[in-house]
Structure formats: C-alpha cells, structure tokens
Design a protein around this motif. Sequence first.
Motif, PDB file in Angstrom:
ATOM      1  N   TYR A 178      -2.854   6.649  -4.023  1.00  0.00           N
ATOM      2  CA  TYR A 178      -2.576   6.172  -2.620  1.00  0.00           C
ATOM      3  C   TYR A 178      -3.823   5.502  -1.920  1.00  0.00           C
ATOM      4  O   TYR A 178      -4.948   5.483  -2.418  1.00  0.00           O
ATOM      5  N   HIS A 179      -3.271   5.012  -0.687  1.00  0.00           N
ATOM      6  CA  HIS A 179      -4.412   4.227   0.106  1.00  0.00           C
ATOM      7  C   HIS A 179      -4.488   4.720   1.473  1.00  0.00           C
ATOM      8  O   HIS A 179      -3.701   5.550   2.146  1.00  0.00           O
ATOM      9  N   THR A 180      -6.086   4.896   1.841  1.00  0.00           N
ATOM     10  CA  THR A 180      -6.120   5.189   3.317  1.00  0.00           C
ATOM     11  C   THR A 180      -7.040   3.997   3.948  1.00  0.00           C
ATOM     12  O   THR A 180      -7.430   3.015   3.226  1.00  0.00           O
ATOM     13  N   PHE A 181      -6.944   4.042   5.252  1.00  0.00           N
ATOM     14  CA  PHE A 181      -7.359   2.840   5.992  1.00  0.00           C
ATOM     15  C   PHE A 181      -8.432   3.404   6.979  1.00  0.00           C
ATOM     16  O   PHE A 181      -8.359   4.148   7.813  1.00  0.00           O
ATOM     17  N   ILE A 193     -10.343  -1.578   6.670  1.00  0.00           N
ATOM     18  CA  ILE A 193     -10.647  -1.386   5.336  1.00  0.00           C
ATOM     19  C   ILE A 193     -10.166  -0.296   4.599  1.00  0.00           C
ATOM     20  O   ILE A 193      -9.673   0.590   4.896  1.00  0.00           O
ATOM     21  N   VAL A 194      -9.601  -0.998   3.283  1.00  0.00           N
ATOM     22  CA  VAL A 194      -8.785  -0.288   2.402  1.00  0.00           C
ATOM     23  C   VAL A 194      -9.527   0.545   1.401  1.00  0.00           C
ATOM     24  O   VAL A 194     -10.246  -0.068   0.784  1.00  0.00           O
ATOM     25  N   GLU A 195      -8.999   1.860   1.172  1.00  0.00           N
ATOM     26  CA  GLU A 195      -9.770   2.414   0.232  1.00  0.00           C
ATOM     27  C   GLU A 195      -8.630   2.985  -0.650  1.00  0.00           C
ATOM     28  O   GLU A 195      -7.330   3.566  -0.170  1.00  0.00           O
ATOM     29  N   GLU A 196      -8.720   3.177  -2.008  1.00  0.00           N
ATOM     30  CA  GLU A 196      -7.878   3.765  -2.997  1.00  0.00           C
ATOM     31  C   GLU A 196      -8.332   4.924  -3.242  1.00  0.00           C
ATOM     32  O   GLU A 196      -9.278   5.134  -3.649  1.00  0.00           O
ATOM     33  N   ASN A 217      -0.119   8.981   9.858  1.00  0.00           N
ATOM     34  CA  ASN A 217      -0.572   8.180  11.036  1.00  0.00           C
ATOM     35  C   ASN A 217      -1.911   7.332  10.415  1.00  0.00           C
ATOM     36  O   ASN A 217      -2.864   6.718  11.244  1.00  0.00           O
ATOM     37  N   ASN A 218      -2.003   7.283   9.284  1.00  0.00           N
ATOM     38  CA  ASN A 218      -3.242   6.479   8.589  1.00  0.00           C
ATOM     39  C   ASN A 218      -2.379   5.306   7.913  1.00  0.00           C
ATOM     40  O   ASN A 218      -1.807   5.489   6.864  1.00  0.00           O
ATOM     41  N   HIS A 219      -2.440   4.145   8.503  1.00  0.00           N
ATOM     42  CA  HIS A 219      -1.624   2.998   7.998  1.00  0.00           C
ATOM     43  C   HIS A 219      -2.415   1.815   8.130  1.00  0.00           C
ATOM     44  O   HIS A 219      -3.605   1.940   8.778  1.00  0.00           O
ATOM     45  N   ASN A 220      -1.886   0.473   7.883  1.00  0.00           N
ATOM     46  CA  ASN A 220      -2.838  -0.561   7.775  1.00  0.00           C
ATOM     47  C   ASN A 220      -2.441  -1.582   9.012  1.00  0.00           C
ATOM     48  O   ASN A 220      -2.865  -2.674   9.170  1.00  0.00           O
ATOM     49  N   PHE A 221      -1.736  -1.101  10.077  1.00  0.00           N
ATOM     50  CA  PHE A 221      -1.312  -2.018  11.037  1.00  0.00           C
ATOM     51  C   PHE A 221      -2.206  -1.494  12.357  1.00  0.00           C
ATOM     52  O   PHE A 221      -2.962  -0.613  12.446  1.00  0.00           O
ATOM     53  N   TYR A 258       0.784  -1.336  -0.002  1.00  0.00           N
ATOM     54  CA  TYR A 258       0.028   0.030  -0.099  1.00  0.00           C
ATOM     55  C   TYR A 258       0.933   1.321  -0.084  1.00  0.00           C
ATOM     56  O   TYR A 258       2.056   1.429   0.605  1.00  0.00           O
ATOM     57  N   ARG A 259       0.351   2.212  -0.747  1.00  0.00           N
ATOM     58  CA  ARG A 259       1.146   3.621  -0.781  1.00  0.00           C
ATOM     59  C   ARG A 259       0.293   4.490   0.319  1.00  0.00           C
ATOM     60  O   ARG A 259      -1.002   4.681   0.113  1.00  0.00           O
ATOM     61  N   LYS A 260       1.065   5.132   1.039  1.00  0.00           N
ATOM     62  CA  LYS A 260       0.423   5.988   2.126  1.00  0.00           C
ATOM     63  C   LYS A 260       0.979   7.338   1.982  1.00  0.00           C
ATOM     64  O   LYS A 260       1.996   7.667   1.718  1.00  0.00           O
ATOM     65  N   LYS A 261      -0.141   8.218   2.057  1.00  0.00           N
ATOM     66  CA  LYS A 261       0.230   9.664   2.213  1.00  0.00           C
ATOM     67  C   LYS A 261      -0.159  10.484   3.419  1.00  0.00           C
ATOM     68  O   LYS A 261       0.499  11.415   3.758  1.00  0.00           O
TER      69      LYS A 261
END
Length: 229
Positions: free
Chosen positions: A164-167, A153-156, A59-63, A53-56
């Motif tokens: 990029y992705h947000t969670f 939940i992943v959003e593109e 503190n918004n991450h997949n963990f 995942y690309r993050k922008k």
Amino acid sequence: MRKMLLLIFLLLTISVVFSQKKNIDNLFYSSFDKSIDQRNTRLSYGLVFKEKYRKKIKNNHNFLFNEQFKKGNIYYRNELFYDIGIKYDLAEDNVVVKISNKEQLLVSIIPEKKFVTYFELNNLKFIYTKEYGFLEELAKQENFTVFKKHKKIVEENKDEDFIYHTFKKTTQYIILYKNYYYSVKSKRDFIKIFPDRKKNINKFFKSNKFLLKNNYGKFIVKLINQLQN
C-alpha cells in the motif's frame, strides 16, 4: 460633503453591479455547459483517470483536500467551465474533472495540462506553468507574483503480502519576478534576487519573526511589497 456622499454612493453602486454581473455570468456559463452536454465540449478531451495507489490509512491520500470531487471552475482549451466536479492529485500533479459520457454515466477525466490555463477550487486559484506544473497563486502585483507549490511524496509500504502507499505533504514557495521564477526558502534566496536591498531584507526578517514562522506566504508578499516601495 454632498460630493463626498455622492462619490461613496457611486462606488457602492458600481461594486454591487459588478458583483451581480459576476453571479449572472457564472449562472449563464453553468447553464450553457449543461444544455450542450459536457461530453460534447472540449472538456471531454483527456485521459480517463484511474487511481494507481493503494490506500490503507484513513485520511492519507494523494489529493489536496480529500478524495471527493468539489465544485470548481476550469479554463481549458480557451474555454471556461463553471461548477465542474474537480479534485487535484498532488502526487501526479494532475487536475481531475468529473463529466458525463455518452451513456450518461459519470467518468473522471484528466485534462491535458498544457491546455489548462488555470482552475479554481475552494476559492483558491491554480495556474499552470511549464516550469513547475500547477501553482497556487497567492498574490499578484504589477511586477511580481507569489506562488505556492503543493506536492505529495509517495511511499510504498508492505504489510505481510499487501502493498500500500502513504503520502507526505510538502510545500514550496516561488516568486515570479521580471519573467523569472525563483524558489524562496531562506533569507539568502531573497538577497540573491534583491542584492542591493540586503539591509532592508535583514531588518524585515528581524521585525517579522512571528509572520515568518506562522504564515510564510503572507510574509513573502509583505516583504516584496516593501522592497518594491
């Protein structure tokens, strides 16, 4: 009076001994893992972790907690590993561990889920289940276990030419009762599990509104304990 004091002394002594034994066991296993080299243990069997995942947004991450590895324990392939670098990917429902490879470089590995009995992170225990993947164990009694499912939940998103992705974090509460898993979201769900205790359930919901709103996990544990009694 003397018997009572003697009993208290014995209980305190036993508690201290068990506490010391646990600390010694942790130190022993941790030292043992380091002495034989983690890459030569069963923990090295798994896929190499690559962030997909690309993050922008900060503190918004997949963990679960953050993107850093934290010291934890994992029971994998019938072997317990102490003080291992661990993080929990909620988007993919994978536990990720950091170990040394043959070149003594740190690598991130995804152990095979079906061989992970449990892992511990930040004083939380996560059990692997075929039905729901990894579940946080909130409480375990003789006849039931209460779990919490963490997920993101992943959003593109697309910003000009950059994707990029947000969670978004979600949680689900699950009860293991008489060898069956039940998702519990509302009063109706509890009544389906305990149809003969409908009046008790209604009464409990009315008298525990604050706990229901502020700590649903504790609410569930307290409710089921009362229903069982």
